[in-house]
Design a protein around this motif. Structure first.
Motif, PDB file in Angstrom:
ATOM      1  N   VAL A 111      36.699  75.757  40.298  1.00  0.00           N
ATOM      2  CA  VAL A 111      35.623  75.967  40.855  1.00  0.00           C
ATOM      3  C   VAL A 111      34.965  77.966  40.358  1.00  0.00           C
ATOM      4  O   VAL A 111      33.983  77.444  39.856  1.00  0.00           O
ATOM      5  N   VAL A 115      31.555  77.293  38.559  1.00  0.00           N
ATOM      6  CA  VAL A 115      29.806  77.906  38.607  1.00  0.00           C
ATOM      7  C   VAL A 115      29.726  79.159  37.335  1.00  0.00           C
ATOM      8  O   VAL A 115      28.580  79.463  37.040  1.00  0.00           O
ATOM      9  N   LEU A 147      34.115  83.235  45.183  1.00  0.00           N
ATOM     10  CA  LEU A 147      34.496  82.112  44.332  1.00  0.00           C
ATOM     11  C   LEU A 147      36.134  81.599  43.406  1.00  0.00           C
ATOM     12  O   LEU A 147      36.306  80.553  43.685  1.00  0.00           O
ATOM     13  N   GLN A 150      37.784  80.321  46.295  1.00  0.00           N
ATOM     14  CA  GLN A 150      37.262  78.564  46.397  1.00  0.00           C
ATOM     15  C   GLN A 150      38.599  77.533  45.835  1.00  0.00           C
ATOM     16  O   GLN A 150      38.181  76.168  46.626  1.00  0.00           O
ATOM     17  N   SER A 184      24.562  78.381  45.723  1.00  0.00           N
ATOM     18  CA  SER A 184      25.899  79.174  46.240  1.00  0.00           C
ATOM     19  C   SER A 184      27.365  77.969  46.431  1.00  0.00           C
ATOM     20  O   SER A 184      26.789  76.519  46.057  1.00  0.00           O
ATOM     21  N   TRP A 185      27.830  78.282  46.497  1.00  0.00           N
ATOM     22  CA  TRP A 185      29.226  77.741  47.246  1.00  0.00           C
ATOM     23  C   TRP A 185      29.586  78.335  48.266  1.00  0.00           C
ATOM     24  O   TRP A 185      29.914  79.304  49.025  1.00  0.00           O
ATOM     25  N   ARG A 187      32.325  76.674  52.017  1.00  0.00           N
ATOM     26  CA  ARG A 187      33.443  75.934  52.402  1.00  0.00           C
ATOM     27  C   ARG A 187      32.651  75.491  53.700  1.00  0.00           C
ATOM     28  O   ARG A 187      32.423  76.754  54.493  1.00  0.00           O
ATOM     29  N   PHE A 195      28.136  72.862  47.262  1.00  0.00           N
ATOM     30  CA  PHE A 195      27.355  73.376  46.423  1.00  0.00           C
ATOM     31  C   PHE A 195      25.724  73.667  46.522  1.00  0.00           C
ATOM     32  O   PHE A 195      25.379  72.024  46.144  1.00  0.00           O
TER      33      PHE A 195
END
Ligand code: ADP
Length: 279
Positions: A111, A115, A147, A150, A184-185, A187, A195
């Motif tokens: 990830v 990104v 990140l 992730q 943004s990312w 969980r 995402f």
């Protein structure tokens, strides 16, 4: 309720009896109509720049032009050729995606790198627009450490990157000067991850939203051409996401902005290796 089309065929046996064959051809006719539309759209998308290009060629052949004027014409010709090239490239990408089996779970895309590459690409585009169109934007991306934690997504790196970049680049292309694009990312508790790309652009009216991923569908044709779009970007995005089991959700308010959310299911995600986090 949609009309149903039935095809009926009569086959006389010759002894007074007749065989009647009826077939529901609704889906067949719909597919045929879609194919015709598609061919008409492709022809139009190629013909328009081609006509302009031919016009310039004719001018260059018939008019004695000064050196700088010739250079200006050649510049515009190269723009039209580039437009045709983008359409053809996007069409080939779509056809390749349609013809290949969905990616398995053998390849993993981190990830963080994903990104990061999207960020590099969109910052370059944003810098270009700031310079050529006086259209500066603020681009906000999640932090590196955030990140790194992730982990990875099961999928083809180049495909995933082109899909996510496409969404961010659209946000940059359609947002006026001074706007902000926030990536943004996140969980979720259920293990899936989203995402999201939020912009402060013009927004999209609700009736257009379900059609945005159709080939060549544009809300505003002239604006899309101005921004260099082929109208195929989100169709490609949709294909890539489908192949990766991901979903696209679009929320938008006219005059306020849009948010494009891509959600990857838990089975396509894995936690980062402990040594990656420790490093
Ligand atoms: P294009 O090459 O025209 O940008 P896309 O398939 O990428 O084609 O997008 C389809 C249409 O969706 C665009 O023409 C534009 O009207 C609309 N659109 C996409 N992203 C945004 C956005 N962030 N804000 C406003 N409109 C958008």
């Amino acid at each position: 309720s949609r009309p149903v089309r039935i095809s009926v065929q009569l086959h006389p046996y010759g002894d007074g009896r007749t065989l009647l064959l009826s077939r529901d051809v609704t889906a067949l006719e719909q597919a045929e109509a879609m194919r015709r539309d598609f061919v008409a759209n492709v022809s139009h998308e190629i013909r328009t720049p081609l006509t302009v290009l031919m016009g310039f060629v004719e001018t260059l052949q018939t008019l004695p032009l000064a050196q700088d004027e010739r250079a200006r014409y050649l510049g515009m010709m190269s723009q039209q050729a580039a437009r045709m090239q983008s359409v053809v490239q996007d069409l080939l990408t779509l056809s390749r995606l349609e013809g290949s089996p969905p990616p398995g779970m053998a390849e993993w895309t981190p990830v963080q790198g994903l990104v990061q590459r999207c960020e590099e690409e969109s910052r370059a585009l944003s810098a270009l627009l700031a310079q050529t169109q006086q259209r500066p934007h603020t681009l906000l991306f999640p932090g590196k450490a955030e990140l790194l934690a992730q982990g990875d997504i099961a999928g083809v790196p180049a495909e995933l990157q082109s899909a996510l970049s496409n969404i961010i680049n659209n946000a940059v292309r359609y947002t006026p000067a001074g706007g902000t694009i926030t990536v943004s990312w996140v969980r979720k508790d259920d293990g899936s991850a989203t995402f999201s790309v939020q912009d402060t652009g013009p927004g999209i009216a609700p009736e257009h939203i379900p059609r945005l991923t159709e080939r060549f569908y544009r809300v505003d044709r002239s604006r899309s051409r101005e921004t260099g779009g082929t109208g195929l970007g989100l169709a490609i995005v949709k294909h890539v996401l489908q192949r990766h089991g991901a979903t696209l959700n679009i929320q938008s308010t006219l005059g306020k902005g849009s948010t494009f959310c891509v959600t990857f299911p838990v089975n396509r995600l894995r936690a980062p290796a402990p040594q990656a986090l420790a490093a």
